[in-house]
Design an enzyme around this catalytic site. Structure first.
Site, PDB file in Angstrom:
ATOM      1  N   HIS A  22       0.823  -1.208   0.000  1.00  0.00           N
ATOM      2  CA  HIS A  22       0.000   0.000   0.000  1.00  0.00           C
ATOM      3  C   HIS A  22       0.861   1.262   0.000  1.00  0.00           C
ATOM      4  CE1 HIS A  22      -3.270  -2.791   0.762  1.00  0.00           C
ATOM      5  NE2 HIS A  22      -4.065  -1.816   0.361  1.00  0.00           N
ATOM      6  N   TYR A  41      -9.277   7.835   1.797  1.00  0.00           N
ATOM      7  CA  TYR A  41      -9.227   6.381   1.967  1.00  0.00           C
ATOM      8  C   TYR A  41      -8.141   6.040   2.978  1.00  0.00           C
ATOM      9  CZ  TYR A  41      -9.716   1.521   0.249  1.00  0.00           C
ATOM     10  OH  TYR A  41      -9.955   0.176   0.132  1.00  0.00           O
TER      11      TYR A  41
END
Length: 104
Positions: A22, A41
């Site tokens: 990520h 997010y």
């Protein structure tokens, strides 16, 4: 904006790799999410259990629903599949949460 939250599960021996992937989010994945109205997010990890809490905002539910149909999302799911609980189509096993409190 619509606030959405869900829980998922990452395998305990893959915490670091999950975070690394990520941290190195593919630019085309980021662009696809943004063009589908995704913002703010965040994903949080409960280290004792491997539970992930995801929070995001979307502009439109119908547009957001098309994220899973994109080639880049399908590629990302396949990339992440070894690290976490997934469905047969490689999508993360994800349970949507119901909002019970919000303070703006």
């Amino acid at each position: 904006m619509i606030r959405k939250a869900s829980v998922m599960h990452v395998y305990k021996d893959h915490y670091e790799e999950y975070k690394k992937r990520h941290d190195e989010l593919w630019p085309e994945m980021e662009e696809m999410l943004k063009t589908h109205g995704v913002s703010d997010y965040s994903i949080f990890l409960l280290e004792d259990t491997g539970q992930l809490f995801a929070y995001l905002r979307v502009e439109d539910e119908a547009v957001y629903a098309r994220v899973s149909e994109t080639d880049i999302c399908q590629k990302w799911w396949a990339y992440m599949e070894p690290l976490m609980e997934t469905n047969k189509n490689n999508s993360p096993v994800s349970i949507n949460l119901t909002e019970v409190f919000y303070l703006a």
